[in-house]
Design a protein around this motif. Structure first.
Motif, PDB file in Angstrom:
ATOM      1  N   TRP A  14       0.799  -1.214   0.000  1.00 39.67           N
ATOM      2  CA  TRP A  14       0.000   0.000   0.000  1.00 39.67           C
ATOM      3  C   TRP A  14       0.839   1.275   0.000  1.00 39.67           C
ATOM      4  O   TRP A  14       0.439   2.275  -0.607  1.00 39.67           O
ATOM      5  CB  TRP A  14      -0.948   0.004   1.191  1.00 39.67           C
ATOM      6  N   ALA A  17       1.753   2.481  -3.425  1.00 46.75           N
ATOM      7  CA  ALA A  17       0.625   3.133  -4.101  1.00 46.75           C
ATOM      8  C   ALA A  17       0.580   4.612  -3.746  1.00 46.75           C
ATOM      9  O   ALA A  17       0.260   5.459  -4.592  1.00 46.75           O
ATOM     10  CB  ALA A  17      -0.691   2.453  -3.701  1.00 46.75           C
ATOM     11  N   VAL A  22      -0.811   6.024  -7.201  1.00 51.13           N
ATOM     12  CA  VAL A  22      -1.724   5.073  -7.844  1.00 51.13           C
ATOM     13  C   VAL A  22      -3.066   5.102  -7.136  1.00 51.13           C
ATOM     14  O   VAL A  22      -3.142   5.089  -5.917  1.00 51.13           O
ATOM     15  CB  VAL A  22      -1.130   3.641  -7.791  1.00 51.13           C
ATOM     16  N   ARG A  23      -4.137   5.138  -7.898  1.00 52.15           N
ATOM     17  CA  ARG A  23      -5.484   5.096  -7.348  1.00 52.15           C
ATOM     18  C   ARG A  23      -5.925   3.644  -7.173  1.00 52.15           C
ATOM     19  O   ARG A  23      -5.591   2.782  -7.985  1.00 52.15           O
ATOM     20  CB  ARG A  23      -6.477   5.817  -8.264  1.00 52.15           C
ATOM     21  N   PHE A  24      -6.702   3.393  -6.138  1.00 53.10           N
ATOM     22  CA  PHE A  24      -7.182   2.034  -5.906  1.00 53.10           C
ATOM     23  C   PHE A  24      -8.302   1.636  -6.865  1.00 53.10           C
ATOM     24  O   PHE A  24      -8.655   0.466  -6.939  1.00 53.10           O
ATOM     25  CB  PHE A  24      -7.660   1.880  -4.464  1.00 53.10           C
ATOM     26  N   SER A  26      -7.945   1.989 -10.036  1.00 54.35           N
ATOM     27  CA  SER A  26      -7.265   1.645 -11.284  1.00 54.35           C
ATOM     28  C   SER A  26      -6.893   0.171 -11.233  1.00 54.35           C
ATOM     29  O   SER A  26      -6.960  -0.472 -10.188  1.00 54.35           O
ATOM     30  CB  SER A  26      -6.004   2.495 -11.464  1.00 54.35           C
ATOM     31  N   GLY A  29      -3.838  -0.295  -9.027  1.00 50.43           N
ATOM     32  CA  GLY A  29      -4.226   0.005  -7.656  1.00 50.43           C
ATOM     33  C   GLY A  29      -5.081  -1.096  -7.050  1.00 50.43           C
ATOM     34  O   GLY A  29      -4.913  -1.451  -5.876  1.00 50.43           O
ATOM     35  N   ILE A 170      -4.620   7.142  -0.088  1.00 49.96           N
ATOM     36  CA  ILE A 170      -4.699   6.572  -1.431  1.00 49.96           C
ATOM     37  C   ILE A 170      -6.048   6.897  -2.059  1.00 49.96           C
ATOM     38  O   ILE A 170      -7.099   6.497  -1.548  1.00 49.96           O
ATOM     39  CB  ILE A 170      -4.491   5.042  -1.394  1.00 49.96           C
TER      40      ILE A 170
END
Length: 270
Positions: A14, A17, A22-24, A26, A29, A170
């Motif tokens: 995590w 990310a 990074v988006r979760f 995506s 992610g 995130i």
């Protein structure tokens, strides 16, 4: 050692990310989210396999598969307590002049877009399974070997809360998008997880250490919170009241009517 592995292993997926932005929601992610979610459970299985003998390992999987450990009475407790907390918190907030309970997006948007229920179903199924194979499946037993049920609940609750911390940084996570860092909701969420830990221990110790029962409880808590939305102070406040009532009524030592905390099978001596 298990707690360090569970938290450190999850953060190892995590924290990158966060660093990479990074988006979760995506593809990359989502992969990082799922792998991080799996660490507590996978680690729990690994530690149980290494620490316990054949009897202990058999006991672990029996606690996952055997619904008879829960029984009808405690199944009703598992189903009614989270629902009751949500309804009572909504009514309390309404009486105090607040907006009261509202339906979550899974309900309000279901008629237009049935797929809107998928995030709620996700949070009610996969995370509880992946987490509870470790948190209650392994860690709680080990903590209760040398600590009272209340003390073990506090330690595990604090670690469990800290485990969630990267999610607040995130994008695409509920904690980032709906709660935020250092907000009132943030502190209520973190403290509320500690309060929930006491209820989870209470149910766990009264259901013959059933991992299955705790998975259902965790999932039902997530589901009811997503469906019946109430202001955080009333919602988490009631979980604190319940935690205090459990300790006051059943006692800090075991949170059950028994004198001793339930333990995993001891290794056979020769």
């Amino acid at each position: 050692m298990y707690l360090a592995v569970a938290v450190g292993g999850t953060w190892a997926f995590w924290l990158p990310a966060i660093a990479l932005g990074v988006r979760f929601d995506s593809a990359v992610g989502l992969l990082l989210l799922l792998v991080g979610l799996a660490v507590p459970g996978v680690s729990g299985i690994a530690f149980a396999s290494l620490v316990y003998d054949e009897r202990g390992r058999s006991d672990f999987w029996n606690r996952v598969r055997n619904p008879r450990r829960v029984g009808v009475r405690w199944l009703l407790v598992i189903l009614l307590v989270p629902l009751g907390v949500g309804v009572l918190a909504g009514a309390l907030d309404l009486l105090l002049g607040g907006p009261g309970p509202t339906w979550g997006e899974a309900v309000t948007e279901f008629g237009v877009n049935p797929l809107a229920v998928l995030p709620t179903l996700f949070f009610a199924t996969l995370p509880p399974i992946l987490e509870e194979l470790g948190w209650r499946g392994y860690a709680l037993d080990r903590l209760q070997l040398k600590r009272s049920a209340a003390s073990a609940s506090l330690v595990l609750g604090v670690v469990w809360a800290l485990w969630h911390l990267p999610l607040f940084f995130i994008e695409g996570s509920f904690q980032h998008d709906s709660v935020g860092v250092a907000t009132t909701g943030f502190w209520l969420f973190m403290a509320g997880i500690v309060a929930l830990s006491f209820t989870f221990t209470w149910v766990y110790n009264n259901t013959e250490r059933s991992i299955l029962g705790i998975i259902v409880l965790h999932g039902w808590v997530n589901f009811t919170a997503e469906v019946i939305v109430v202001p955080d102070p009333a919602y988490y406040g009631l979980w604190f009241v319940l935690a205090g009532a459990i300790v006051a009524i059943w006692g800090a030592k075991t949170m059950t009517a028994d004198d001793d905390v339930p333990h995993p099978p001891l290794p056979l001596t020769r």
